[in-house]
Design an enzyme around this catalytic site. Structure first.
Site, PDB file in Angstrom:
ATOM      1  N   LYS A 110       0.815  -1.209   0.000  1.00  0.00           N
ATOM      2  CA  LYS A 110       0.000   0.000   0.000  1.00  0.00           C
ATOM      3  C   LYS A 110       0.858   1.272   0.000  1.00  0.00           C
ATOM      4  O   LYS A 110       0.429   2.313  -0.488  1.00  0.00           O
ATOM      5  CB  LYS A 110      -0.936   0.032   1.211  1.00  0.00           C
ATOM      6  CG  LYS A 110      -1.838  -1.187   1.390  1.00  0.00           C
ATOM      7  CD  LYS A 110      -2.827  -1.352   0.251  1.00  0.00           C
ATOM      8  CE  LYS A 110      -3.952  -2.326   0.567  1.00  0.00           C
ATOM      9  NZ  LYS A 110      -3.536  -3.725   0.703  1.00  0.00           N
TER      10      LYS A 110
HETATM   11  C1  PLP Z   1      -4.170  -4.866   0.301  1.00  0.00           C
HETATM   12  C2  PLP Z   1      -3.382  -6.104   0.263  1.00  0.00           C
HETATM   13  C3  PLP Z   1      -3.654  -7.114  -0.659  1.00  0.00           C
HETATM   14  C4  PLP Z   1      -4.795  -7.020  -1.637  1.00  0.00           C
HETATM   15  O1  PLP Z   1      -4.596  -6.023  -2.606  1.00  0.00           O
HETATM   16  P1  PLP Z   1      -5.820  -5.479  -3.470  1.00  0.00           P
HETATM   17  O2  PLP Z   1      -5.301  -4.334  -4.239  1.00  0.00           O
HETATM   18  O3  PLP Z   1      -6.872  -5.070  -2.482  1.00  0.00           O
HETATM   19  O4  PLP Z   1      -6.281  -6.614  -4.330  1.00  0.00           O
HETATM   20  C5  PLP Z   1      -2.839  -8.232  -0.663  1.00  0.00           C
HETATM   21  N1  PLP Z   1      -1.829  -8.375   0.225  1.00  0.00           N
HETATM   22  C6  PLP Z   1      -1.549  -7.423   1.137  1.00  0.00           C
HETATM   23  C7  PLP Z   1      -0.455  -7.659   2.108  1.00  0.00           C
HETATM   24  C8  PLP Z   1      -2.307  -6.263   1.182  1.00  0.00           C
HETATM   25  O5  PLP Z   1      -2.017  -5.316   2.102  1.00  0.00           O
END
Ligand code: PLP
Length: 494
Positions: A110
């Site tokens: 993120k």
């Molecule tokens: C948010 C997240 C995901 C999923 O990603 P999306 O964009 O919501 O599909 C997978 N793994 C981790 C560690 C995340 O923080």
């Protein structure tokens, strides 16, 4: 470049407006009017991740100047990342690499977008002539919350409020959020799961009365979830970056097609990969990996999206999602950009919890995507095997992707180079990672003991961002019912 809504199309808004608003007025998601072609060769010579990212974002954010974007990305992808490459591409085998997106300040992918979005926002406010303060409202399955708090803390003209499911996040994730410092930050737990929190946030967004009430207080709402275009656009860059790194290191030849395998929840990460493919990046298949909450896997298999099913809490909590918001953007493309179709599916999802896209669209999607899922038992065993056989430590989410990759190879025999997109540091999920590797080990006394034990076992240093949490006090201890989220937000604004 103008942005139109997935539900009514519309005449278009500039990117700054799309970023400030987050969600289109009709409840749809903003998408660019077209996908410009960008050859990977045009970014192959970039001297840094920041430079590459400014170039990719520049084709979409045409109301920002080149100089602005260079400054924004230089700030976003700087020393707060512990790897000078920002997103290194590790080699797992001759035909498989791992794109590591977890070297940012909160140890999850993120950060790749949420270091950029808060820097795009103040400029977007100026460009749109918005004088109200932007109140960023976030529902999180764990990682978005902390990354958004870290990105928006003390950013001028903004305040941020994060809601997380009370028992739906890991201890490290919760601790990261409740210890957040900053003069403009709010964090509250919600009784329920992630979908409850996300639905609550969406309800606040679509409440006109709420909007006019906060308008009087000088606020306008926006989102830092991946429904915001400003979250997605920085993510396209790392698909180009990964490809360039593979070419530069000689692991693939120039122009060779590769696959990406992505651990998926809200469909934001993999959607950016799909956009990169649309822009001309040589991508063969996008492999969508789910955990036991395998609603997407069923969707790609049958063309029926049905959220009416049991919700599982798994050891990959950031993927414990039954309503993948960003799928709407993919549907818009798959339906040849027919907003009426998207509207009817989304209405059906709201009314009945399901929709069906039909054979033609279903098979079109199958050309681009392969979907697979694994439960905790299998992904944990896979995590342990990769650690023992390859000395590579994956987190629990990335292990789900590894399983899907193995399923893909078995089903297709395709031996094209595949990049597994790694979304979190294993230290962020230390208890589950440890018990995957050593199933019979005794329990540790707290979260930090697990983190230390994982460090001892693997010989890897505990990331500073986690080590520092130990001494920090909990500043945000509130818990609310999902019906009370709007009231909580109003109190935070007061
Ligand atoms: C948010 C997240 C995901 C999923 O990603 P999306 O964009 O919501 O599909 C997978 N793994 C981790 C560690 C995340 O923080």
């Amino acid at each position: 470049m103008q942005y139109i809504s997935t539900r009514t199309g519309g005449s278009g808004a500039p990117s700054s407006r799309a970023i400030v608003q987050g969600l289109a007025a009709d409840g749809g998601l903003f998408v660019p009017q077209s996908f410009p072609r960008v050859e990977y060769e045009s970014v192959l010579g970039c001297a840094s991740y920041a430079e590459l990212s400014a170039k990719i974002m520049g084709v979409f954010l045409t109301d920002y100047t080149e100089a602005e974007l260079r400054e924004i990305t230089a700030g976003a992808y700087g020393e707060q990342f512990t790897s000078p490459l920002i997103a290194p591409v590790a080699k797992l085998s001759e035909s498989c690499s791992v794109l590591e997106l977890f070297h940012g300040p909160t140890l999850a992918f993120k950060d790749m977008a949420l270091q950029a979005l808060p820097r795009l926002m103040p400029a977007a406010l100026k460009k749109t002539g918005e004088t109200r303060k932007v109140f960023i409202l976030v529902a999180t399955s764990g990682d978005t919350g902390k990354a958004a708090l870290e990105g928006f803390k003390d950013v001028e003209g903004t305040a941020i409020s994060v809601f997380y499911p009370v028992s739906g996040v890991s201890d490290a994730q919760r601790r990261q959020m409740v210890t957040q410092e900053g003069s403009n930050v709010h964090v509250c737990a919600v009784e329920g799961n992630f979908d409850d929190a996300q639905t609550g946030v969406k309800r606040i967004f679509s409440d006109d009365e709420f909007a006019s009430r906060i308008d009087q207080n000088g606020y306008v709402l926006s989102s830092a979830n991946s429904i915001n275009w400003g979250r997605l656009v920085p993510q396209i860059a790392y698909y180009y970056h990964a490809y360039c790194e593979l070419v530069k290191s000689g692991r693939i030849s120039a122009g060779e097609q590769i696959n990406f395998c992505v651990p998926t929840g809200n469909f934001g990460n993999i959607l950016a990969g799909y956009y990169a493919k649309r822009m001309g990046l040589p991508v063969n298949k996008l492999i969508c990996a789910s955990n036991s909450n395998n609603v997407l896997c069923d969707f790609f298999g049958t063309g029926v999206y049905d959220r009416n099913r049991e919700f599982f809490k798994t050891s990959s909590p950031s993927m414990d999602i039954l309503i993948s918001s960003n799928l709407e953007r993919l549907l818009f493309e798959a339906a040849d950009r027919d907003p009426a179709k998207v509207m009817s599916w989304m209405d059906s999802l709201k009314a009945r919890g399901s929709y069906e896209v039909g054979q033609e669209i279903g098979s079109k999607l199958k050309d681009e995507f392969f979907a697979a899922w694994s439960d905790d038992t299998r992904s944990n065993a896979t995590l342990a095997r990769i650690f023992k056989e390859r000395s590579y430590l994956m987190d629990t989410h990335t292990a789900v992707a590894q399983c899907a990759y193995e399923d893909y190879v078995e089903a297709t025999g395709d031996c094209r180079h595949t990049v597994i997109v790694s979304t979190a540091s294993a230290f962020k999920f230390a208890p589950d990672v440890l018990s995957a590797i050593e199933p019979n080990r005794p329990a540790e006394k707290d979260e930090f003991a697990y983190i230390d034990a994982l460090s001892k076992l693997t010989g890897q240093k505990v990331p500073d961002a986690l080590a520092q949490l130990a001494g920090k006090p909990s500043l945000h201890t509130g818990v609310c019912k999902k019906e009370d989220m709007a009231r909580v937000v109003l109190a935070q604004m007061a």
